[in-house]
Design a protein around this motif. Structure first.
Motif, PDB file in Angstrom:
ATOM      1  N   LEU A 134       0.806  -1.225   0.000  1.00 29.58           N
ATOM      2  CA  LEU A 134       0.000   0.000   0.000  1.00 29.58           C
ATOM      3  C   LEU A 134       0.837   1.272   0.000  1.00 29.58           C
ATOM      4  O   LEU A 134       0.497   2.217  -0.728  1.00 29.58           O
ATOM      5  CB  LEU A 134      -1.009  -0.025   1.139  1.00 29.58           C
ATOM      6  CG  LEU A 134      -2.148  -1.021   0.906  1.00 29.58           C
ATOM      7  CD1 LEU A 134      -3.052  -1.105   2.100  1.00 29.58           C
ATOM      8  CD2 LEU A 134      -2.930  -0.679  -0.343  1.00 29.58           C
ATOM      9  N   PRO A 135       1.917   1.365   0.757  1.00 27.24           N
ATOM     10  CA  PRO A 135       2.727   2.582   0.633  1.00 27.24           C
ATOM     11  C   PRO A 135       3.259   2.806  -0.791  1.00 27.24           C
ATOM     12  O   PRO A 135       3.256   3.935  -1.289  1.00 27.24           O
ATOM     13  CB  PRO A 135       3.871   2.363   1.628  1.00 27.24           C
ATOM     14  CG  PRO A 135       3.310   1.436   2.652  1.00 27.24           C
ATOM     15  CD  PRO A 135       2.377   0.533   1.885  1.00 27.24           C
ATOM     16  N   VAL A 136       3.678   1.740  -1.467  1.00 32.47           N
ATOM     17  CA  VAL A 136       4.147   1.879  -2.852  1.00 32.47           C
ATOM     18  C   VAL A 136       2.979   2.310  -3.744  1.00 32.47           C
ATOM     19  O   VAL A 136       3.105   3.217  -4.566  1.00 32.47           O
ATOM     20  CB  VAL A 136       4.792   0.571  -3.359  1.00 32.47           C
ATOM     21  CG1 VAL A 136       5.009   0.603  -4.861  1.00 32.47           C
ATOM     22  CG2 VAL A 136       6.103   0.313  -2.635  1.00 32.47           C
ATOM     23  N   ASN A 137       1.831   1.663  -3.569  1.00 32.59           N
ATOM     24  CA  ASN A 137       0.650   2.027  -4.354  1.00 32.59           C
ATOM     25  C   ASN A 137       0.259   3.486  -4.129  1.00 32.59           C
ATOM     26  O   ASN A 137      -0.037   4.210  -5.074  1.00 32.59           O
ATOM     27  CB  ASN A 137      -0.528   1.117  -4.010  1.00 32.59           C
ATOM     28  CG  ASN A 137      -1.760   1.482  -4.801  1.00 32.59           C
ATOM     29  OD1 ASN A 137      -1.768   1.437  -6.023  1.00 32.59           O
ATOM     30  ND2 ASN A 137      -2.810   1.857  -4.104  1.00 32.59           N
ATOM     31  N   HIS A 138       0.268   3.917  -2.885  1.00 35.56           N
ATOM     32  CA  HIS A 138      -0.142   5.297  -2.594  1.00 35.56           C
ATOM     33  C   HIS A 138       0.844   6.301  -3.174  1.00 35.56           C
ATOM     34  O   HIS A 138       0.444   7.371  -3.641  1.00 35.56           O
ATOM     35  CB  HIS A 138      -0.320   5.500  -1.099  1.00 35.56           C
ATOM     36  CG  HIS A 138      -1.453   4.700  -0.525  1.00 35.56           C
ATOM     37  ND1 HIS A 138      -2.588   4.358  -1.235  1.00 35.56           N
ATOM     38  CD2 HIS A 138      -1.626   4.157   0.690  1.00 35.56           C
ATOM     39  CE1 HIS A 138      -3.400   3.656  -0.480  1.00 35.56           C
ATOM     40  NE2 HIS A 138      -2.835   3.515   0.689  1.00 35.56           N
ATOM     41  N   GLY A 139       2.119   5.963  -3.166  1.00 34.57           N
ATOM     42  CA  GLY A 139       3.108   6.861  -3.779  1.00 34.57           C
ATOM     43  C   GLY A 139       2.893   6.994  -5.283  1.00 34.57           C
ATOM     44  O   GLY A 139       2.871   8.103  -5.825  1.00 34.57           O
ATOM     45  N   ILE A 140       2.701   5.861  -5.947  1.00 37.51           N
ATOM     46  CA  ILE A 140       2.454   5.902  -7.392  1.00 37.51           C
ATOM     47  C   ILE A 140       1.101   6.564  -7.665  1.00 37.51           C
ATOM     48  O   ILE A 140       0.967   7.367  -8.594  1.00 37.51           O
ATOM     49  CB  ILE A 140       2.521   4.489  -8.009  1.00 37.51           C
ATOM     50  CG1 ILE A 140       3.925   3.891  -7.833  1.00 37.51           C
ATOM     51  CG2 ILE A 140       2.158   4.527  -9.496  1.00 37.51           C
ATOM     52  CD1 ILE A 140       4.017   2.412  -8.170  1.00 37.51           C
ATOM     53  N   SER A 141       0.107   6.248  -6.858  1.00 35.55           N
ATOM     54  CA  SER A 141      -1.225   6.842  -7.030  1.00 35.55           C
ATOM     55  C   SER A 141      -1.192   8.354  -6.855  1.00 35.55           C
ATOM     56  O   SER A 141      -1.861   9.083  -7.587  1.00 35.55           O
ATOM     57  CB  SER A 141      -2.214   6.245  -6.033  1.00 35.55           C
ATOM     58  OG  SER A 141      -2.458   4.902  -6.318  1.00 35.55           O
ATOM     59  N   PHE A 142      -0.429   8.828  -5.879  1.00 33.89           N
ATOM     60  CA  PHE A 142      -0.309  10.278  -5.679  1.00 33.89           C
ATOM     61  C   PHE A 142       0.246  10.940  -6.934  1.00 33.89           C
ATOM     62  O   PHE A 142      -0.276  11.962  -7.389  1.00 33.89           O
ATOM     63  CB  PHE A 142       0.578  10.578  -4.468  1.00 33.89           C
ATOM     64  CG  PHE A 142       0.810  12.054  -4.280  1.00 33.89           C
ATOM     65  CD1 PHE A 142      -0.180  12.843  -3.716  1.00 33.89           C
ATOM     66  CD2 PHE A 142       1.991  12.639  -4.687  1.00 33.89           C
ATOM     67  CE1 PHE A 142       0.016  14.209  -3.560  1.00 33.89           C
ATOM     68  CE2 PHE A 142       2.198  14.001  -4.528  1.00 33.89           C
ATOM     69  CZ  PHE A 142       1.212  14.790  -3.961  1.00 33.89           C
ATOM     70  N   LEU A 143       1.271  10.349  -7.503  1.00 32.60           N
ATOM     71  CA  LEU A 143       1.834  10.899  -8.742  1.00 32.60           C
ATOM     72  C   LEU A 143       0.818  10.848  -9.877  1.00 32.60           C
ATOM     73  O   LEU A 143       0.669  11.808 -10.634  1.00 32.60           O
ATOM     74  CB  LEU A 143       3.107  10.144  -9.125  1.00 32.60           C
ATOM     75  CG  LEU A 143       4.274  10.265  -8.154  1.00 32.60           C
ATOM     76  CD1 LEU A 143       5.408   9.333  -8.574  1.00 32.60           C
ATOM     77  CD2 LEU A 143       4.746  11.697  -8.050  1.00 32.60           C
ATOM     78  N   PHE A 144       0.094   9.748  -9.976  1.00 33.50           N
ATOM     79  CA  PHE A 144      -0.876   9.601 -11.054  1.00 33.50           C
ATOM     80  C   PHE A 144      -2.049  10.571 -10.881  1.00 33.50           C
ATOM     81  O   PHE A 144      -2.477  11.218 -11.838  1.00 33.50           O
ATOM     82  CB  PHE A 144      -1.381   8.159 -11.133  1.00 33.50           C
ATOM     83  CG  PHE A 144      -2.371   7.956 -12.240  1.00 33.50           C
ATOM     84  CD1 PHE A 144      -1.989   8.141 -13.559  1.00 33.50           C
ATOM     85  CD2 PHE A 144      -3.673   7.606 -11.971  1.00 33.50           C
ATOM     86  CE1 PHE A 144      -2.897   7.976 -14.597  1.00 33.50           C
ATOM     87  CE2 PHE A 144      -4.579   7.429 -12.994  1.00 33.50           C
ATOM     88  CZ  PHE A 144      -4.188   7.617 -14.303  1.00 33.50           C
ATOM     89  N   VAL A 145      -2.596  10.680  -9.672  1.00 28.93           N
ATOM     90  CA  VAL A 145      -3.722  11.594  -9.449  1.00 28.93           C
ATOM     91  C   VAL A 145      -3.265  13.041  -9.612  1.00 28.93           C
ATOM     92  O   VAL A 145      -4.018  13.885 -10.111  1.00 28.93           O
ATOM     93  CB  VAL A 145      -4.400  11.324  -8.086  1.00 28.93           C
ATOM     94  CG1 VAL A 145      -5.428  12.380  -7.756  1.00 28.93           C
ATOM     95  CG2 VAL A 145      -5.062   9.954  -8.108  1.00 28.93           C
ATOM     96  N   SER A 146      -2.034  13.340  -9.252  1.00 31.63           N
ATOM     97  CA  SER A 146      -1.499  14.685  -9.520  1.00 31.63           C
ATOM     98  C   SER A 146      -1.451  14.940 -11.022  1.00 31.63           C
ATOM     99  O   SER A 146      -1.827  16.018 -11.495  1.00 31.63           O
ATOM    100  CB  SER A 146      -0.096  14.840  -8.922  1.00 31.63           C
ATOM    101  OG  SER A 146      -0.149  14.732  -7.529  1.00 31.63           O
ATOM    102  N   PHE A 147      -1.021  13.930 -11.771  1.00 31.81           N
ATOM    103  CA  PHE A 147      -1.017  14.027 -13.234  1.00 31.81           C
ATOM    104  C   PHE A 147      -2.437  14.259 -13.743  1.00 31.81           C
ATOM    105  O   PHE A 147      -2.669  15.116 -14.606  1.00 31.81           O
ATOM    106  CB  PHE A 147      -0.424  12.739 -13.820  1.00 31.81           C
ATOM    107  CG  PHE A 147      -0.567  12.626 -15.310  1.00 31.81           C
ATOM    108  CD1 PHE A 147       0.254  13.346 -16.155  1.00 31.81           C
ATOM    109  CD2 PHE A 147      -1.539  11.802 -15.857  1.00 31.81           C
ATOM    110  CE1 PHE A 147       0.111  13.245 -17.532  1.00 31.81           C
ATOM    111  CE2 PHE A 147      -1.689  11.692 -17.223  1.00 31.81           C
ATOM    112  CZ  PHE A 147      -0.855  12.420 -18.072  1.00 31.81           C
ATOM    113  N   LEU A 148      -3.411  13.522 -13.205  1.00 32.25           N
ATOM    114  CA  LEU A 148      -4.807  13.728 -13.608  1.00 32.25           C
ATOM    115  C   LEU A 148      -5.284  15.128 -13.270  1.00 32.25           C
ATOM    116  O   LEU A 148      -6.006  15.749 -14.043  1.00 32.25           O
ATOM    117  CB  LEU A 148      -5.727  12.718 -12.913  1.00 32.25           C
ATOM    118  CG  LEU A 148      -5.772  11.318 -13.451  1.00 32.25           C
ATOM    119  CD1 LEU A 148      -6.709  10.466 -12.599  1.00 32.25           C
ATOM    120  CD2 LEU A 148      -6.217  11.294 -14.896  1.00 32.25           C
ATOM    121  N   SER A 149      -4.882  15.612 -12.117  1.00 26.62           N
ATOM    122  CA  SER A 149      -5.278  16.960 -11.727  1.00 26.62           C
ATOM    123  C   SER A 149      -4.795  17.978 -12.741  1.00 26.62           C
ATOM    124  O   SER A 149      -5.527  18.898 -13.115  1.00 26.62           O
ATOM    125  CB  SER A 149      -4.697  17.284 -10.341  1.00 26.62           C
ATOM    126  OG  SER A 149      -4.917  18.636 -10.020  1.00 26.62           O
TER     127      SER A 149
END
Length: 162
Positions: A134-149
């Protein structure tokens, strides 16, 4: 700083990335892919010889990218955007229809962008020990959702201001 946009992505991140993905990846995927947990606990050399574990790694990566992202993540993302938009009219069903139409328009671009990040991201994420998943997923997800933003947030705001 746009407070509404910050609220959108923070709320979505907490609800979807924090709660739903914990349930999906830590609980459900561990049950659907029975060799996954054991595989992540093996040393690297042993993993390379573990065919059932390698198969589950590939299947998890495929399920994450070609089932979860197009059928659950993006529809939820677009509906969430529409539902919390104070300028959107209509009930929940109307907002969902508008959101899903917008997703259909953007689907190919969104999915190819997601797969660029998440095919390798999931291959890494599903290979790390469960306690680190989950920490790895959340790190990648943060980058991806920032990209979406940056890519869809502005387009959404321009669209709603018309």
């Amino acid at each position: 700083m746009d407070g509404r946009r910050l609220l959108l992505f923070t709320s979505f991140g907490f609800a979807y990335l924090g709660l739903f993905q914990y349930w999906l990846y830590a609980i459900k995927f561990a049950g659907w892919f029975p060799h996954a947990v054991r595989f992540t606990e093996l040393p690297l050399r042993a993993r390379l010889r573990d065919l059932p574990g390698m198969r589950d790694l590939v299947l998890q990566t495929l399920a994450g990218n070609f089932l979860h992202i197009p059928l659950i993540f993006f529809p939820a993302f677009y509906v969430f955007q529409e539902v919390i938009d104070p300028t959107a009219s209509g009930g929940l069903a109307d907002k969902a229809v508008v959101a899903l139409r917008r997703y259909c328009t953007n689907a190919w671009d969104d999915l190819t962008s997601a797969w660029t990040i998440w095919i390798p991201g999931h291959a890494i994420f599903f290979a790390v020990p469960m306690w680190l998943r989950l920490p790895v997923n959340h790190g990648i997800s943060f980058l991806f959702v920032s990209f979406l933003s940056f890519t869809r947030g502005d387009a959404y705001l321009v669209e709603t201001q018309k």
